[in-house]
Write a protein that holds these residues in place. Sequence first.
Motif, short mmCIF file in Angstrom:
data_model
loop_
_atom_site.label_atom_id
_atom_site.label_comp_id
_atom_site.label_asym_id
_atom_site.label_seq_id
_atom_site.Cartn_x
_atom_site.Cartn_y
_atom_site.Cartn_z
N GLU A 24 55.14 123.85 52.61
CA GLU A 24 53.76 123.33 52.64
C GLU A 24 52.87 124.26 53.47
N TYR A 25 53.40 124.75 54.59
CA TYR A 25 52.64 125.68 55.43
C TYR A 25 52.34 126.98 54.67
N ILE A 26 53.35 127.53 53.99
CA ILE A 26 53.17 128.78 53.25
C ILE A 26 52.14 128.62 52.14
N ASP A 27 52.23 127.52 51.39
CA ASP A 27 51.33 127.31 50.27
C ASP A 27 49.89 127.10 50.70
N ASN A 28 49.69 126.57 51.90
CA ASN A 28 48.34 126.24 52.37
C ASN A 28 47.89 127.12 53.52
N TRP A 29 48.57 128.25 53.73
CA TRP A 29 48.28 129.07 54.90
C TRP A 29 46.86 129.59 54.91
N SER A 30 46.28 129.59 56.10
CA SER A 30 44.99 130.23 56.37
C SER A 30 44.93 130.48 57.87
N ILE A 31 43.99 131.32 58.30
CA ILE A 31 43.81 131.56 59.73
C ILE A 31 43.46 130.25 60.44
N TRP A 32 42.64 129.43 59.76
CA TRP A 32 42.25 128.15 60.35
C TRP A 32 43.47 127.26 60.57
N LEU A 33 44.41 127.26 59.63
CA LEU A 33 45.61 126.45 59.78
C LEU A 33 46.45 126.94 60.96
N ASP A 34 46.54 128.26 61.13
CA ASP A 34 47.26 128.81 62.28
C ASP A 34 46.63 128.36 63.59
N ILE A 35 45.30 128.41 63.65
CA ILE A 35 44.60 128.00 64.87
C ILE A 35 44.84 126.51 65.14
N LYS A 36 44.80 125.71 64.09
CA LYS A 36 45.04 124.27 64.23
C LYS A 36 46.44 124.00 64.77
N ILE A 37 47.45 124.72 64.22
CA ILE A 37 48.83 124.52 64.67
C ILE A 37 49.00 124.97 66.12
#
Length: 506
Positions: free
Chosen positions: A478-491
């Motif tokens: 799920e992380y790979i399919d929806n990856w973005s810089i914003w998702l990294d910052i959120k995590i």
Amino acid sequence: MAIKNKILYIFLDIAGIIAAYFSAALARYASVSDSRLRIGAWNGSLIIVLLYLLTLMFYQPKTEIEKRSNWREFRIVCEFNMYLAFLLAVILYLFKVNDALPRSFYLLFFVFNIFYMYLGRMYYKRFQYSYYKNRANRKKLLVYANESNMLKVMRKLQLSGLYEYEIVAAAVVEHDERDKVGKQENQIEKSDKKKEVDPAKPNSGVMSAWGNVRIYELKYGPDGTYMEDCEQSIEEYMKQNAIDDVLVSIPECSRDYLSQFILYLESMGIAVHVTVNTFGLTEREKKVEDFGVYHVLTYCPRVFEPTELFLKRLMDIAGGLVGALLTVLIGIFLAPAIYIESPGPVVFKQTRIGRNGRRFKIYKFRSMYMDAEERKKELMKQNEMNGLMFKMKDDPRITKVGKFIRKTSLDEFPQFFNVLKGDMSLVGTRPPTEDEFLQYDEHHKRRLSLKPGITGMWQVSGRSDIQDFEEVVRLDVEYIDNWSIWLDIKILIMTVLMLVRGKGAE
């Protein structure tokens, strides 16, 4: 008029930067001629414009600006300014440029710049829509497809938002190209002979050098769009009507037929767009690209642009440097405690599996006794995880210091050196041990299609509560399919909050 290019909105972005600089000067100093502002003249705005162009080279959203929603555009503008601010901070720090201007000035500048940049792009989109609202400014498109494919093609075109095109006609090839046209000789002799339309067979089409092709013109009336049968051959219609582009979608036709038809259209100066035969595969992402000397269709569950990975790597380097410094400071206090309780190396090294099966040595502060690996075989029966990971509550191999550094996640800090080396990322998937990896099924390996990370989706989703390895795989995919810089910052933010609260680690 080549409106489709990006020159206009780039010009508006630059104008917004200059306007934001003046606005920040007025807000901070109540004058653009303040002596403090004159120090270094207006070099700051020029530097920001150059950094804007540099950022533009590396940051290009996949979706064209005309097809992005207003909210999506606002997020992109904020993200773009975040990268711009990062580059500006690096330049100001390394080269001591424009030291006379305080940080509050640049803070005001970026607030204004987000506003002006977003406003300029909204104006650009409105200008685009108003320009192409005039039918005279649109390109004339003819759709050429087989009978079984036409309806699907027309529906997809309606949903694709090709506002710069006007579909003027649909050319329906009424017989299977594999059985009819595909069996023609390689050199097709064009013929002016026509077959009269049989009233008893209204769908019989008009015979041409390209087979039985029926032309339907699209009419735009006050009551909506409707199609009108045009009893002409495809050759006659193409010669007598304004056509700029042709979309060809006949995936099952012969190669000779398709190549001859493309050459025929090009001889009239018409641009040809051919849909790619995807062989019935429905992968989430695919793209046409050059692979050495070959022109290939690339399939992948998630296509990552080089610029996206470059930005992720920049964030890794910045975070890795800070983390490595913290690791050294923490190690000064932890190293003696670890060694006194259990003599041996303070930093534990183990072979782990990285991106797509690459081996690397992972670093951790040692939290177990030296014979931990040998004792693991005896404890496998008490494994609390369902699947290919080992986890055990009150693991006897863990030292007292080890329990503390695991609870606080201090044992993970040496992995910042793995991040700097490029083996790992700040955010990614958990790197498996070699034993775990060798037991993987095929679908498990997909979780390794990105670099492993110090933290990730499953860690911030309650890693202590997850007992099923398949659930870990699901969260990683799920992380790979929806990856973005914003998702990294959120995590990363969620990871910090979890560490502060003392949740999730064991």
